[in-house]
Write an enzyme that holds these catalytic residues in place. Structure first.
Site, mmCIF file in Angstrom:
data_model
loop_
_atom_site.group_PDB
_atom_site.id
_atom_site.type_symbol
_atom_site.label_atom_id
_atom_site.label_comp_id
_atom_site.label_asym_id
_atom_site.label_seq_id
_atom_site.Cartn_x
_atom_site.Cartn_y
_atom_site.Cartn_z
ATOM 1 N N ASP A 143 -52.495 -1.116 -51.029
ATOM 2 C CA ASP A 143 -53.070 -2.448 -50.851
ATOM 3 C C ASP A 143 -54.361 -2.640 -51.637
ATOM 4 O O ASP A 143 -54.828 -3.764 -51.787
ATOM 5 C CB ASP A 143 -53.322 -2.714 -49.362
ATOM 6 C CG ASP A 143 -52.647 -3.986 -48.890
ATOM 7 O OD1 ASP A 143 -51.715 -4.454 -49.575
ATOM 8 O OD2 ASP A 143 -53.047 -4.517 -47.838
ATOM 9 N N ASP A 173 -48.932 -4.287 -34.437
ATOM 10 C CA ASP A 173 -47.920 -3.467 -33.774
ATOM 11 C C ASP A 173 -47.677 -3.952 -32.344
ATOM 12 O O ASP A 173 -46.535 -4.173 -31.932
ATOM 13 C CB ASP A 173 -48.345 -2.001 -33.783
ATOM 14 C CG ASP A 173 -49.795 -1.800 -33.342
ATOM 15 O OD1 ASP A 173 -50.504 -2.794 -33.095
ATOM 16 O OD2 ASP A 173 -50.232 -0.637 -33.259
#
Length: 741
Positions: A144, A454
């Site tokens: 990233d 998550d």
């Protein structure tokens, strides 16, 4: 596969089941009596309005509210303990290798300065060395940060993998990340220990040292160069197939290895880790399109090569497969000391809570170490004959829409004529604008609403009817790097607290949004996690109000001779004994219990407070979401202090000043309170408040030590202590004025 043989078995822990429910009944009865006592007293005082001042009644009310909030959080937490189970898997009963489904491994990294390249490549190498058919294994690394160091590192890892992966398979090596294998003190030399093995091991170790040297040299050379990511302007997408599923010279087949760096532009939101995972989800669909995905943090190495087969024991169970979304493994860490002063191993979560919720509808998605079904991330939006209509949800890529069909096989593409076109399409899928006006992050993929993607994604999957299971084999499937200093721990805790409360304060509040979608017990589990940061309210109350009123000689608890007083020691002993039982039954010690309780208090006073404020500010639009990756760089001095069990107070005053202020207030209140009690002789009235101040100081002893006794670099700096003394004196003076007004 022999269907007569089970791939897994479920075991109910009946002793824990009985103890948990008995404790819930007894403790609930005591809490009910406590609430009745507090409410009756307040109503009676408001009627008579003679014995206590308005300020004292307000203090009683705040203490009552704190006790009530802690009781609610405790009650929600009992859902985790209602039906604890464990599972056993039998991978030897799986189908033959040629019949096993393919797996894509997603590994995410952001910043090579905080996430060392060698450690990231150890995770990549361990994934490539999984005990799974190599033609069915595809490893994707998401960079990233768009770092040239990471790209250089994965190219070097490709070369070393040619020696490492065959070595692991040939000699059945257990520890399949090289750093752990070559530095391990345990006997992990496989089944063969002859001369040939030792010679080959030495050669592989030499190649590994050369690999590390080349990565380090690239890092040194790159430290003075401009990174591929142009700061302030982002970077373009980059997809590179580092290695195809090809054979080496000695006819050993290797897994596919792919490097992905999505496009980042300041004008487009990138949604942190969830955004990176969704890009991997799209890009991999055109390259491998495996039906199952393993998600790993960049420091979470594959410690047990059998984890993929263990997960398939659940995913390939015909009775479970159609509704199973993911198999979650526990997070365990290789760098946690025996004392674990920061409670970094998260013992309660992975040995108590996740086993408990597994007995309801399945564990909560935990960020790393889980095998998830690709189709579950598309929810139910792929149903229907005309997949082109799904472009509103999945975007304008026709190739990606075609991949939604489970029969789509990218490997059947004619590489000579379509390889470049395929890579060009992956660049389009990794572009920063692709997700605009689509359902990515809202309806499909990993969801964006919160930085705890998550937790929120798992909650959404469960609400859609999907299930999950928890697999905790004897040998840890994955080993990561836990936080071993106070600064990183509190920053990480602040981020988690903010993300959880962000969900709690939204329309997705688990107890409301989950109503009629999931079971009551599972809804309670999700709600308990979301409300856990709110414990800062009662802890701040108990850390200050009883002590301030002790110093001013005003009781807030019943007299020792009062029958109602029995409730308070009973509740304290009940809570402590149950916690201690859980610690000891899961391999902990009395020191473990003390450290867990201490860190709960420290986190509540600091990161839970700041995380809650951050969530409130984001909800009212005063602040945008942010994400700071946890630092994985090793500081030798800090590690030495950590191994000795010494707190490292090299952190922001934003965290330290509240902690030290509270400790100073408790010290002054305890000394001054005891002096007043000795003069007035009212131990009967003030005993409870003296005990609270003493217990608070006992639990925060490392802070006292850091202020007064220690002289090393990790102590609390004199400036911080002086600033905290000023804050404490202001608080004590203001409290005295208000109480005695």
């Amino acid at each position: 596969m022999d269907n007569s043989r089970p791939l897994h078995l479920c075991h109910i822990n009946r002793l824990s089941w009985f103890i948990n429910r008995l404790h819930t009944i007894l403790h609930s009865a005591a809490l009910t009596a406590l609430i009745y006592y507090r409410a009756f007293f307040l109503v009676n005082q408001m009627k008579t309005y003679s014995k206590l001042s308005t300020v004292a009644i307000l203090a009683w009310f705040l203490v009552f509210c704190s006790e009530l909030l802690l009781s609610i959080i405790w009650l929600l937490d009992q859902a985790f303990r209602w039906r604890p189970i464990t599972r056993t898997v039998f991978p030897e009963y799986l189908p033959k290798d040629l019949e096993l489904p393919a797996i894509d491994v997603f590994i995410c990294t952001v910043d090579p300065k905080k996430e060392p390249t060698v450690e990231v490549m150890n995770t990549v190498l361990s994934a490539m060395a999984l005990d799974y058919p190599p033609e069915s294994l595809n490893v994707y690394l998401s960079d990233d940060g768009g770092s040239s160091l990471t790209l250089s590192g994965i190219r070097e890892a490709r070369a070393f993998a040619g020696a490492w992966v065959p070595f692991c398979r040939k000699y059945n090596v257990k520890t399949r990340y090289p750093e752990g294998y070559f530095s391990s003190r345990e006997d992990d030399d496989g089944d063969i220990r002859g001369t040939d093995f030792r010679d080959e091991r030495q050669k592989v170790q030499e190649k590994y040292e050369e690999f590390k040297e080349r990565v380090a040299a690239a890092a040194e050379n790159g430290s003075t160069e401009e990174p591929r990511t142009t700061r302030g302007r982002g970077h373009p997408p980059s997809v590179e197939v580092i290695r195809e599923n090809t054979m080496l010279k000695d006819r050993i087949l290797m897994p596919r290895l792919v490097y992905v760096s999505r496009e980042k532009r300041p004008s487009h939101p990138h949604h942190f880790k969830a955004g990176a995972l969704n890009v991997l989800l799209r890009v991999s669909s055109l390259i491998s399109n495996s039906p199952y995905i393993l998600v790993l943090d960049c420091d979470m190495h594959c410690n047990d090569s059998m984890s993929a087969r263990q997960a398939m024991c659940f995913h390939l169970d015909p009775k479970l497969s159609s509704s199973l979304a993911f198999v979650q493994f526990p997070q365990k860490f290789h760098n946690i000391s025996k004392k674990d002063i920061y409670d970094s191993q998260l013992r309660s979560v992975f040995t108590i809570q996740w086993q408990g919720v597994d007995g309801i509808m399945g564990p909560i998605l935990s960020g790393t170490g889980f095998y998830i079904k690709r189709r579950s991330l598309y929810r139910n939006l792929v149903k229907g004959p005309d997949l082109v209509e799904h472009k509103e949800s999945f975007g304008s890529s026709e190739e990606f829409v075609q991949s939604l069909d489970g029969k789509y096989r990218p490997n059947e593409i004619d590489e000579k004529t379509a390889y470049k076109a395929m890579l060009q399409e992956t660049h389009f899928l990794a572009s920063s604008s692709y997700e605009q006006h689509t359902g990515w992050g809202e309806k499909v993929g990993f969801l964006y609403y919160s930085v705890v993607e998550d937790y929120f994604t798992g909650f959404n999957l469960h609400c859609k009817g999907w299930k999950s299971v928890y697999c905790d084999p004897p040998r840890p499937a994955f080993l990561g790097s836990g936080t071993t200093n106070l600064n990183d721990l509190l920053i990480q805790g602040t981020r988690w607290s903010s993300g959880l409360l962000e969900v709690m304060f939204s329309k997705f509040c688990p107890i409301i949004y989950g109503f009629h979608k999931i079971s009551l017990l599972q809804s309670m589990c999700y709600t308990e996690l979301a409300t856990w940061p709110l414990s800062f309210v009662p802890i701040w109350c108990f850390a200050t109000i009883p002590q301030l009123f002790l110093l001013n000689g005003i009781p807030l608890y019943p007299e020792v001779s009062n029958l109602w007083f029995v409730l308070f020691p009973f509740i304290i002993v009940s809570s402590i004994s149950k916690h201690l039982y859980e610690v000891l039954s899961t391999g902990g010690s009395l020191e473990t219990w003390i450290n867990e309780h201490r860190m709960w208090m420290i986190k509540s006073l600091t990161c839970h407070l700041y995380g809650s404020l951050d969530a409130i500010m984001k909800n009212i639009g005063l602040r945008e979401a942010s994400f700071i990756p946890t630092n994985k760089v090793i500081d030798e001095e800090r590690i030495k202090r950590y191994e000795k069990g010494m707190f490292d107070f090299q952190t922001s005053n934003m965290f330290l000043v509240p902690l030290v202020t509270v400790v100073i207030v408790n010290m002054i209140s305890l000394v001054g309170g005891i002096a007043k009690v000795l003069v007035n002789g009212n131990w009967n009235e003030m005993f409870a408040q003296v005990f609270i101040a003493f217990f608070s100081l006992m639990m925060t002893y490392p802070i006292i030590e850091g202020m007064i006794l220690r002289k090393d670099k990790g102590r609390i700096q004199p400036y911080t202590t002086k600033l905290s003394i000023i804050c404490a004196m202001i608080l004590l003076i203001l409290a005295s004025i208000v109480i005695n007004f």
